[in-house]
Design an enzyme around this catalytic site. Sequence first.
Site, mmCIF file in Angstrom:
data_model
loop_
_atom_site.group_PDB
_atom_site.id
_atom_site.type_symbol
_atom_site.label_atom_id
_atom_site.label_comp_id
_atom_site.label_asym_id
_atom_site.label_seq_id
_atom_site.Cartn_x
_atom_site.Cartn_y
_atom_site.Cartn_z
ATOM 1 N N LEU A 90 0.833 -1.204 0.000
ATOM 2 C CA LEU A 90 0.000 0.000 0.000
ATOM 3 C C LEU A 90 0.867 1.254 0.000
ATOM 4 O O LEU A 90 0.520 2.269 -0.617
ATOM 5 C CB LEU A 90 -0.926 -0.018 1.222
ATOM 6 C CG LEU A 90 -2.036 -1.073 1.186
ATOM 7 C CD1 LEU A 90 -2.812 -1.067 2.497
ATOM 8 C CD2 LEU A 90 -2.988 -0.825 0.018
ATOM 9 N N TYR A 91 1.992 1.188 0.722
ATOM 10 C CA TYR A 91 2.913 2.326 0.733
ATOM 11 C C TYR A 91 3.383 2.630 -0.689
ATOM 12 O O TYR A 91 3.391 3.788 -1.126
ATOM 13 C CB TYR A 91 4.103 2.019 1.632
ATOM 14 C CG TYR A 91 5.194 3.056 1.575
ATOM 15 C CD1 TYR A 91 5.042 4.290 2.206
ATOM 16 C CD2 TYR A 91 6.382 2.814 0.882
ATOM 17 C CE1 TYR A 91 6.045 5.251 2.150
ATOM 18 C CE2 TYR A 91 7.388 3.769 0.822
ATOM 19 C CZ TYR A 91 7.211 4.979 1.458
ATOM 20 O OH TYR A 91 8.205 5.930 1.394
ATOM 21 N N ALA A 92 3.772 1.583 -1.408
ATOM 22 C CA ALA A 92 4.213 1.763 -2.787
ATOM 23 C C ALA A 92 3.105 2.371 -3.638
ATOM 24 O O ALA A 92 3.357 3.228 -4.498
ATOM 25 C CB ALA A 92 4.659 0.431 -3.370
#
Length: 386
Positions: free
Chosen positions: A196-198
């Site tokens: 999700l960070y990516a």
Amino acid sequence: MNRQFHRCFSSTSTMFLWALFLIALTASYLSFQSFVDSGSRYFSASWGGIQWEKQVRHSAQVHRSGGMSVLVTGAAGFVGTHVSLALRKRGDGVVGLDNFNNYYDPSLKKARKSLLNTHGIFIVEGDSQRRASLSEALRRRGLHPRHAPRCTGRCTACKSANPQPSIVWASSSSVYGLNEKVPFSESDRTDQPASLYAATKKAGEEITHTYNHIYGLSITGLRFFTVYGPWGRPDMAYFFFTRNILQGKPITIYRGKNRVDLARDFTYIDDIVKGCLGSLDTSGKSTGSGGKKRGPAPYRIFNLGNTSPVTVPTLVSILERHLKTKAKRNVVDMPGNGDVPFTHANISLARREFGYKPTTDLQTGLKKFVRWYLSYYGYNHGKPVN
């Protein structure tokens, strides 16, 4: 009956008095709360007051020929602090903005703020919703700074400025996701995020591109590769590995498929800072004015890495040598949580555009980090100082 009525009346009177007391107490509390709220609004309003303006002006003052005034958002963060110090050292004006959230220990951010203050750098405490207000306040005071925000596409405060600033912001090597082609190049596909960070960083790149296209903002995105060093982030592996090793606690080391060690392109903070300043110096001008585009503006993406991936077990071995303490290793298979097995940067584009050239290897960089860590947290030969 008279006596019973009297007792009943007395009891009712007592209850009535208690009710009055509680009402009065509640009213007093509400009055006090109103006072507190009013005070909060007053102090919030003073965010743009005379003293605030003086601090901003002093901090934004340029001390070199051809210098610039730079707004650094996330200035009390790891990279933000080092970038601010480097800008100040070379004579640029610097104003910081940070909301001091509790994603990790805010006391470390406060300590970084104190460090910046000793170098004459003022940090405005506020969240992203105040960026537009800060931008407007700086514009009205004739400072017309360039901005170097570390953000994921929050360009609203910049598009309507006149003149528009140039923007340099921090993306991440995580955008390469499931890409298996190495080393990672800016032209590689980034449509397969593994976390999700990516995905948020990829979204940031898409949003900034849109602002560049519609409003003429000059935007440079920097894909950082595993940044480490003094004043770093406690949520990074090298940081909490150090803490656990010193405290005699086990550390968990993940390995990939077929028992392959994970590897990262660890990049020392000083090299990252050089890339940030180089990209800012070559960013080019925005072409919009008051939210209206007048022509094409630069939009750039660069990798900032070290080009020398090192396995995580090797990282731990280096820490053990510098800490003079053996780690209690717990090696397990990597869970399917969105992490990637390796990162490796191709930096030829950044080298060509602004001479980016990392010079610090992991052995040297970790030595500097350990020296800072022992000093900051009060360790003497691996033991806490009471």
